[in-house]
Design a protein around this motif. Structure first.
Motif, short mmCIF file in Angstrom:
data_model
loop_
_atom_site.label_atom_id
_atom_site.label_comp_id
_atom_site.label_asym_id
_atom_site.label_seq_id
_atom_site.Cartn_x
_atom_site.Cartn_y
_atom_site.Cartn_z
N SER A 1 11.54 -93.71 106.88
CA SER A 1 12.02 -93.99 105.51
C SER A 1 10.85 -94.21 104.56
CB SER A 1 12.94 -95.22 105.52
OG SER A 1 14.08 -94.98 106.30
N ASN B 1 20.43 -92.41 103.99
CA ASN B 1 21.36 -93.52 104.20
C ASN B 1 22.80 -93.04 104.22
OD1 ASN B 1 21.28 -96.46 104.50
ND2 ASN B 1 22.56 -96.48 102.69
N TYR C 1 29.17 -98.40 105.84
CA TYR C 1 28.27 -97.56 105.05
C TYR C 1 29.05 -96.80 103.99
CZ TYR C 1 23.76 -97.97 107.46
OH TYR C 1 22.56 -98.42 107.92
N ASN D 1 28.07 -97.73 100.22
CA ASN D 1 27.46 -96.69 99.39
C ASN D 1 28.31 -96.40 98.15
OD1 ASN D 1 25.20 -96.32 101.00
ND2 ASN D 1 26.13 -94.70 102.22
N ALA E 1 19.74 -98.87 101.16
CA ALA E 1 19.09 -98.07 102.19
C ALA E 1 17.88 -98.80 102.77
CB ALA E 1 18.65 -96.72 101.61
N GLY F 1 19.16 -101.71 104.80
CA GLY F 1 19.71 -101.18 106.04
C GLY F 1 18.65 -100.89 107.07
N ARG F 2 17.50 -100.35 106.62
CA ARG F 2 16.40 -100.11 107.56
C ARG F 2 15.87 -101.42 108.13
NH1 ARG F 2 18.65 -96.62 106.10
NH2 ARG F 2 18.07 -94.49 105.62
#
Length: 458
Positions: A40, A56, A258, A262, A278, A281-282
């Motif tokens: 990412s 994502n 997700y 999103n 995103a 989330g990582r």
């Protein structure tokens, strides 16, 4: 970090076993998580923040299909651990053969469906506006490699069930290193952009598959590949499915989250808000690697000793795993509370000739990510009880409580919260849903785990 035999799972000290099982699992998860994290960072710095948002969007779709393999793997691994504990190698071999056949069959079907409905799925998962085209490029290429991902996830859990965590760790490291090297080559050197990022991921799945195939063909594995066990045994398949549905349900809920996140965040702040999520989330994948490692290390220990009727050792493994995981979760929490802005800055850079949309998106992400990250990880120190408690029921083959406790945080609490709170609190309502769900799920899990220990492990 040595491998242990199946018999040692029932004789060595629990602390020693947990370290031997959890350390390589943690390292493997760390490298795999670093792969996602650095991937990412590369994409954000070399392609742009909107590209991070595009990945994502794709991840929950591809990972759901890949998670079919993990579900089959974990469901079968629970059977294999208990079968080896009961000295029933025939059942372990039949289970392994059925895992392979079922994984190939179901993932190929799902990939075909995923490619057929690509233009519907991407917008549904938040791939709107300028995100759509980049997401579609990445999605189509990555989906070709997803059956290998599923076989990798299935095989890795079986390797760990055999008491071979070092080999499982190596299997996780190979695609991570391969992906990072190929990312640099395809994106930075050859300038293939989003296609390069996608091919790097797909090829890395195949590299991992090659290593896992080697392991099961070598003398290192107690479970040999044998065509006579590949024919479907519906009694085995039913048992695999009843336990694997826990993992699959968890990933299905993650995919739904997700989808909702999103779309909710796109409505609140467009592409930039999706990019904030995103990055977070990582970090959710990466930062908790030691806690997930302890959980993975705990599963075969609890499963083997439960199968062998050694309930005191099962109880000791629960308490030891919770203690280790809680300490590690607190360390992670401390780092995230102190350095959120520095973490966010790793993902972004202002490149020459950036569009005004990219410049605006970068500025928004840098401003909003730190506070959001602090909220999301606010309850991290208490999640050990939640994770180990749900894992225990899965390890001993009690599918219904394992499923309910696994879905407790994300399905029963988090999804209703993110559907309600943003209506009153905007984006803050999204972020505070994370710690509220963690607290509620931990209370519920603690109650049922204590009840189970007092009733059945005496």
């Amino acid at each position: 970090m040595a491998n242990v035999s199946a018999e040692q799972l029932g004789t060595e000290s629990i602390s020693s076993l947990l370290i031997k099982q959890a350390l390589p699992a943690s390292i493997g998860i760390l490298v795999m998580s670093l792969n996602v994290l650095v991937d990412s960072i590369f994409v954000g710095n070399w392609i742009g923040s909107i590209a991070i948002a595009a990945i994502n969007v794709v991840l929950p779709i591809s990972f759901f299909i890949g998670a079919l393999g993990m579900a089959i793997g974990i469901g079968g691994a629970s059977i294999i651990s208990r079968a080896l504990g009961a000295d029933n190698k025939e059942k372990a071999l039949r289970t392994f053969g059925n895992q392979i056949s079922f994984t190939i069959l179901i993932t190929v079907i799902m990939v075909a469906v995923g490619l057929t409905f690509v233009d519907t799925l991407i917008p549904a998962f938040g791939g709107k506006g300028s995100i759509f085209e980049l997401a579609k490029i990445y999605y189509v290429i990555v989906l070709y490699g997803v059956p290998f991902l599923a076989l990798n996830m299935m095989g890795n859990t079986v390797i760990r069930a055999e008491g071979k965590p070092k080999f499982a760790m190596i299997a996780m490291i190979i695609p991570s290193i391969g992906n990072l090297v190929l990312d640099y080559l395809f994106i930075n050197v050859l300038d293939y952009g989003m296609e390069g990022a996608a091919w790097a991921t797909t090829i890395s799945y195949f590299l991992c598959f090659s290593y896992i195939l080697y392991f099961f063909l070598s003398k290192n594995s107690e479970l040999k590949l044998n065509a006579q066990y590949f024919s479907i045994d519906f009694s085995i398949l039913k048992e695999i499915s009843s336990l694997g549905v826990v993992t699959l349900s968890r990933q299905a809920v993650v995919s739904i989250i997700y989808l909702l996140m999103n779309n909710i965040l796109f409505d609140l702040g467009g592409e930039a808000m999706v990019a904030v999520y995103a990055i977070i989330g990582r970090m959710l994948m990466f930062a908790l690697f030691p806690v997930f490692g302890v959980t993975q290390g705990f599963l075969p220990i609890a499963g083997f000793n439960y199968g062998a009727g050694k309930y005191e050792r099962v109880k000791e493994s629960i308490y030891t795993a919770i203690k280790f995981a809680a300490i590690l979760a607190t360390v992670v929490f401390t780092g995230l509370m102190i350095f959120p802005a520095d973490i966010a800055g790793l993902f972004l850079s202002d490149k020459p000739n950036m569009s005004s949309l990219e410049l605006t998106t970068n500025a928004f992400v840098m401003e909003n990510t730190p506070s959001a990250m602090r909220w999301v990880f606010a309850a991290t120190p208490i999640i050990a009880l939640q994770l180990i408690g749900a894992a225990y029921f899965q390890a001993i083959g009690k599918a219904v409580p394992a499923l309910l406790l696994t879905l407790c945080r994300q399905g029963f609490f988090f999804i209703p919260l993110i559907l309600i709170l943003p209506n009153y609190l905007g984006e803050l309502g999204v972020w505070i849903s994370f710690p509220i769900a963690d607290v509620l799920a931990t209370i519920v899990t603690g109650y049922y785990l204590r009840k189970e220990i007092n009733k059945n492990l005496v």
